[in-house]
Design a protein around this motif. Structure first.
Motif, mmCIF file in Angstrom:
data_model
loop_
_atom_site.group_PDB
_atom_site.id
_atom_site.type_symbol
_atom_site.label_atom_id
_atom_site.label_comp_id
_atom_site.label_asym_id
_atom_site.label_seq_id
_atom_site.Cartn_x
_atom_site.Cartn_y
_atom_site.Cartn_z
ATOM 1 N N SER A 31 -4.911 -9.457 -8.562
ATOM 2 C CA SER A 31 -4.139 -10.249 -9.529
ATOM 3 C C SER A 31 -2.755 -10.532 -8.960
ATOM 4 N N SER A 32 -2.094 -11.564 -9.475
ATOM 5 C CA SER A 32 -0.726 -11.810 -9.017
ATOM 6 C C SER A 32 0.262 -11.040 -9.893
ATOM 7 N N ASP A 33 -0.270 -10.527 -11.006
ATOM 8 C CA ASP A 33 0.589 -9.814 -11.943
ATOM 9 C C ASP A 33 0.392 -8.300 -11.793
ATOM 10 N N TYR A 34 1.020 -7.727 -10.791
ATOM 11 C CA TYR A 34 0.863 -6.294 -10.531
ATOM 12 C C TYR A 34 2.209 -5.655 -10.260
ATOM 13 N N GLU A 35 2.259 -4.321 -10.319
ATOM 14 C CA GLU A 35 3.481 -3.603 -9.943
ATOM 15 C C GLU A 35 3.125 -2.350 -9.149
ATOM 16 N N ILE A 36 3.970 -2.030 -8.195
ATOM 17 C CA ILE A 36 3.807 -0.793 -7.419
ATOM 18 C C ILE A 36 4.988 0.103 -7.792
ATOM 19 N N ILE A 37 4.693 1.253 -8.396
ATOM 20 C CA ILE A 37 5.765 2.149 -8.842
ATOM 21 C C ILE A 37 5.835 3.362 -7.929
ATOM 22 N N LYS A 56 14.222 -4.232 -3.522
ATOM 23 C CA LYS A 56 15.158 -5.353 -3.412
ATOM 24 C C LYS A 56 14.449 -6.615 -2.926
ATOM 25 N N LYS A 57 13.550 -6.403 -1.939
ATOM 26 C CA LYS A 57 12.863 -7.536 -1.307
ATOM 27 C C LYS A 57 11.755 -8.098 -2.179
ATOM 28 N N ASP A 58 11.040 -7.196 -2.880
ATOM 29 C CA ASP A 58 9.805 -7.585 -3.553
ATOM 30 C C ASP A 58 9.880 -7.173 -5.019
ATOM 31 N N GLU A 59 9.781 -8.142 -5.895
ATOM 32 C CA GLU A 59 9.925 -7.817 -7.328
ATOM 33 C C GLU A 59 8.727 -7.063 -7.897
ATOM 34 N N HIS A 60 7.637 -6.999 -7.122
ATOM 35 C CA HIS A 60 6.488 -6.206 -7.573
ATOM 36 C C HIS A 60 6.754 -4.705 -7.440
ATOM 37 N N VAL A 61 7.740 -4.352 -6.642
ATOM 38 C CA VAL A 61 8.009 -2.929 -6.385
ATOM 39 C C VAL A 61 9.043 -2.387 -7.370
ATOM 40 N N LYS A 62 8.697 -1.277 -8.032
ATOM 41 C CA LYS A 62 9.622 -0.603 -8.945
ATOM 42 C C LYS A 62 9.780 0.839 -8.444
#
Ligand code: UDP
Ligand code: MG
Length: 318
Positions: A31-37, A56-62
């Motif tokens: 999916s394009s709607d994912y997050e890596i925490i 900072k570089k990638d908004e998927h990363v929290k």
């Protein structure tokens, strides 16, 4: 949010770049709607700054970063609390668990399973002694507990949001997440995999941390050790009663006094002493966990996080 991935991190600077790369590849196909925490459990190396750079570089990363080392189970719990995905994967940060397996897990999840755990058909990079200890632990746990905690599985799994909701309703401070998830129930299935060796770095699970996890698993899901302690008491009492009868009969009926000497005395005193201490120890393990829960302290303290950073930025802008 379709899918979140929670990765506990304790001194994983050698693994983070490859982990990020492989994970991004896997998730962007789903999916394009994912997050890596990433949950930084007070790493002593440059893990935190690496994670911050990725965020900072990638908004998927929290990221979340603890104020001290709270341990793996707590790091996973914090990541789950923070996650927003409908499905959430939990995976180790050392690439022992292949991120690519999440694709298979997600397929099963789409079939309607609420929990898809990964079962280890083999382990690499673990010595024979440790392998035997792991095997033995899972079997002892299976005998002692009434719920079926799957054998040879860690926390590597994909779970539905509804499972997280139930996990949050379980307030115990000494966590054994794989046990809690088994306890919750719902439709569960598994995929099998060969567990790789750690890619870089050393294990963050010291012997004492592993022992604590094992005892948390047992005390959290079984009262049988307490039963065993009282049974031990009954057996030892019955045995000593037989010796009393034997001593009396030989003294007053047979008129041949029982064997003299300190050996028998010392052995029986130290034997009973040992049994008593073991029983007290078992009770103590339960009491210390009750104590932890009664104190009602927060489970973890977050010193920094991507959420806080975003909030600070918003305040500055306004
Ligand atoms: N970990 C953690 N806090 C700790 C110890 C470990 O967050 O105090 C993380 C670690 O970074 C890894 C996962 O938990 O992502 C599993 O730990 P590790 O690989 O060291 O354990 P092992 O696989 O050797 O049992
Ligand atoms: Mg590992």
């Amino acid at each position: 949010m379709d899918i979140s991935v929670v990765i506990p991190i304790y001194n994983e600077e050698g693994n983070i770049p490859l982990m990020y790369e492989r994970m991004t590849k896997v998730l962007s196909q789903i999916s394009s709607d994912y997050e890596i925490i990433f949950v930084n459990d007070y790493s002593k190396d440059s893990s935190l700054s690496m994670i911050k750079n990725l965020a900072k570089k990638d908004e998927h990363v929290k990221y979340l970063s603890f104020s001290r080392n709270f341990g793996h189970q707590v790091a996973v719990s914090a990541g789950l609390d923070f996650s927003k995905g409908d499905a959430v994967a939990i995976i180790d940060g050392d690439l022992q668990d292949p991120p690519e397996l999440i694709t298979d897990m997600y397929e099963k999840y789409k079939e309607g399973y609420k929990v898809v755990y990964a079962k280890r058909s083999s382990r690499k990079g673990v010595n024979v002694f440790k392998k035997m200890a792991y095997k033995l632990f899972y079997r002892i746990l299976d005998i002692l507990t009434d719920i079926k905690i799957p054998l040879d599985t860690g926390d590597f799994r994909l779970i539905d949001r509804v499972i997280i909701k139930h996990l949050q309703e379980m307030p115990e401070r000494n966590k054994f997440i794989r046990g809690q998830i088994a306890w919750i129930g719902y439709k569960q299935t598994f995929v099998e995999y060969d567990r790789d060796a750690r890619f870089m770095g050393e294990t963050g699970y010291s012997f004492s941390k592993l022992m604590k996890l094992a005892i948390d698993g047992i005390t959290g899901f079984s009262s049988k050790p307490l039963k065993i302690a009282s049974n031990m008491g009954i057996i030892v009492s019955a045995f000593s009663f037989c010796i009393i009868v034997y001593a009396l009969i030989s003294q007053y009926v047979m008129h041949t006094p029982p064997i003299r000497g300190w050996a028998s005395l010392i052995i029986s005193v130290s034997f009973i002493g040992g049994v008593q201490l073991i029983a007290i120890g078992i009770i103590g393990e339960y009491i210390s966990r009750i104590n932890n829960d009664v104190r009602q302290r927060p489970l973890y303290i977050i010193e920094e996080s991507s959420k806080k950073e975003e909030e600070d930025k918003l305040i500055k802008e306004n």
